[in-house]
Scaffold this motif. Sequence first.
Motif, PDB file in Angstrom:
ATOM      1  N   VAL A 254      -1.908   6.291  -1.879  1.00 51.11           N
ATOM      2  CA  VAL A 254      -0.849   5.450  -2.426  1.00 51.11           C
ATOM      3  C   VAL A 254       0.142   5.173  -1.303  1.00 51.11           C
ATOM      4  N   VAL A 255       0.494   3.909  -1.121  1.00 51.60           N
ATOM      5  CA  VAL A 255       1.427   3.517  -0.059  1.00 51.60           C
ATOM      6  C   VAL A 255       2.809   3.311  -0.667  1.00 51.60           C
ATOM      7  N   GLY A 256       3.798   4.020  -0.122  1.00 58.94           N
ATOM      8  CA  GLY A 256       5.180   3.916  -0.610  1.00 58.94           C
ATOM      9  C   GLY A 256       5.781   5.304  -0.759  1.00 58.94           C
TER      10      GLY A 256
ATOM     11  N   ILE B 121      -5.433  13.128  -3.547  1.00 60.48           N
ATOM     12  CA  ILE B 121      -4.481  12.010  -3.437  1.00 60.48           C
ATOM     13  C   ILE B 121      -3.652  12.191  -2.174  1.00 60.48           C
ATOM     14  N   TYR B 122      -3.521  11.108  -1.431  1.00 57.70           N
ATOM     15  CA  TYR B 122      -2.628  11.064  -0.272  1.00 57.70           C
ATOM     16  C   TYR B 122      -1.519  10.055  -0.574  1.00 57.70           C
ATOM     17  N   CYS B 123      -0.363  10.253   0.046  1.00 58.03           N
ATOM     18  CA  CYS B 123       0.701   9.262  -0.085  1.00 58.03           C
ATOM     19  C   CYS B 123       1.383   9.056   1.251  1.00 58.03           C
TER      20      CYS B 123
ATOM     21  N   ALA C 149       5.349   2.864   5.164  1.00 57.17           N
ATOM     22  CA  ALA C 149       4.663   1.916   4.282  1.00 57.17           C
ATOM     23  C   ALA C 149       4.382   0.574   4.962  1.00 57.17           C
ATOM     24  N   ASP C 150       5.123   0.261   6.032  1.00 53.90           N
ATOM     25  CA  ASP C 150       4.925  -1.027   6.707  1.00 53.90           C
ATOM     26  C   ASP C 150       4.006  -0.926   7.928  1.00 53.90           C
TER      27      ASP C 150
ATOM     28  N   THR D  88      -7.049   2.361  -2.205  1.00 56.77           N
ATOM     29  CA  THR D  88      -5.658   2.423  -1.749  1.00 56.77           C
ATOM     30  C   THR D  88      -4.812   1.570  -2.684  1.00 56.77           C
ATOM     31  N   VAL D  89      -3.692   2.128  -3.126  1.00 57.01           N
ATOM     32  CA  VAL D  89      -2.808   1.441  -4.072  1.00 57.01           C
ATOM     33  C   VAL D  89      -1.493   1.160  -3.348  1.00 57.01           C
ATOM     34  N   ILE D  90      -1.107  -0.113  -3.281  1.00 59.57           N
ATOM     35  CA  ILE D  90       0.101  -0.483  -2.540  1.00 59.57           C
ATOM     36  C   ILE D  90       1.272  -0.574  -3.521  1.00 59.57           C
TER      37      ILE D  90
END
Length: 423
Positions: free
Chosen positions: A5-7, A28-30, A48-49, A66-68
């Motif tokens: 997950v990105v953020g 899960i990774y973030c 995140a960028d 991958t979930v943005i």
Amino acid sequence: MKILVVGGGGREHALIWKIAQSPLVKQIYCAPGNPGIAELAECVHIGADEIAALCDFAKAEAIDLTVIGPEVPLTLGIVDIFQAAGLDVFGPNKAAAQIEGSKGFSKDLMARYNIPTAAYRSFTDHAAAVAYIKEQGAPIVVKADGLAAGKGVIVAMSETQAMAAVDDIMLDKVFGTAGASVVIEEFMDGEEASFFAFTDGKNILPLASSQDHKRVNDNDEGPNTGGMGAYSPAPVVTPELHDLIVETIVRPTIAGMAEDGCPYSGILYVGLMIKDGQPRVVEYNARFGDPEAQPLLMRMKSDIVPVLQACARGDLSHTSIQWHDKAAVCVVMASGGYPAAFEKNLPIAGLDAAAQVQDLMVFHAGTAFKGGQIVNNSGRVLGVTGLGQNVKEAIDKAYSGVAMIQWKDVHYRHDIGARALNR
Ligand code: AMP
Ligand code: GLY
């Protein structure tokens, strides 16, 4: 499955909390995550960028999906880069993310497909913008075309205020290149609601209704913020209105994007103004709302992972979502001073006690670890979200959590959900 997950805000914490309940998920990774997320996922030190670094990480770890979360990587084209590398990714590509990234793009789309919204014109010439304001009069709304971290919209109650906004954006360039062009639009009166739908570019799957509270103080006073709280369901969205929103706004938007050669997949966020039972679009966002994601995800009964995967893979037609027949309310606890300047690194007390309460989740939005303690690190700090049999119970649950948590100068609203109760 391995999911990235990105953020690193409340929205991402809520997404990860929900994803972690899926039997399909092994790890899960973030990136970059936050201290609350760290209890459920492995946080990775990539911003995140930082699109290229994120793509390298996903390849190296063989991430399955991958979930943005936020809009900036979407508008920078993270989805295009992941897809080119053969990776499954949830979110719109760069061309489709313009629906949030450019107000002019979204207004033109709505005009082309007769989607109800405020009358508007776009300007790159300062004198022409000023002349239009004089011709239209106030109240009127001035918007920087590009992303301005939620600050690029000025609802002007007088012509003078509108002129000042145009000067700030076009002459003083307070939002940089985001203000190279401005949209000037009709002021819409009414009640705001947020509407979300998952989509694979063709099929849509609407979510339960929700509403947020944008102003910083009780009774909707003070400046606009990213959102001081939210609840779901939103009684303003009756079943009839739900259908009207889907048929006159969501379907034509997704069909129009496909027709224009720019199919939109991921989650579409439609900000609405409702007046006399008629919905009009205030804006689109290319992502989940924050804080709306927090109460919505607490009410979601179905596994979210198959839904996210179906959107990423372009086949949502066999997927459905069940909702708990309960209400959820999220109260944002913010740094004192937000949305203006505030003090950071203040230790937060009471998190462990609040974590013991059933049907209550404390989602972290802007926290950090410092000297072995959890401290505040940005404007919106925590999203204290409670579930109840009805709105009243959910409000009480959320505020029971708020009462357990404390830090210096903490600010929150005392009337989150009151609008829903009053109906
Ligand atoms: P946006 O960034 O487009 O969501 O705008 C931020 C906020 O400004 C919205 O949530 C509304 O409260 C308000 N707003 C934007 N456009 C209009 C409009 N045309 N009429 C009235 N209020 C608006
Ligand atoms: N709650 C408003 C937003 O996510 O933009």
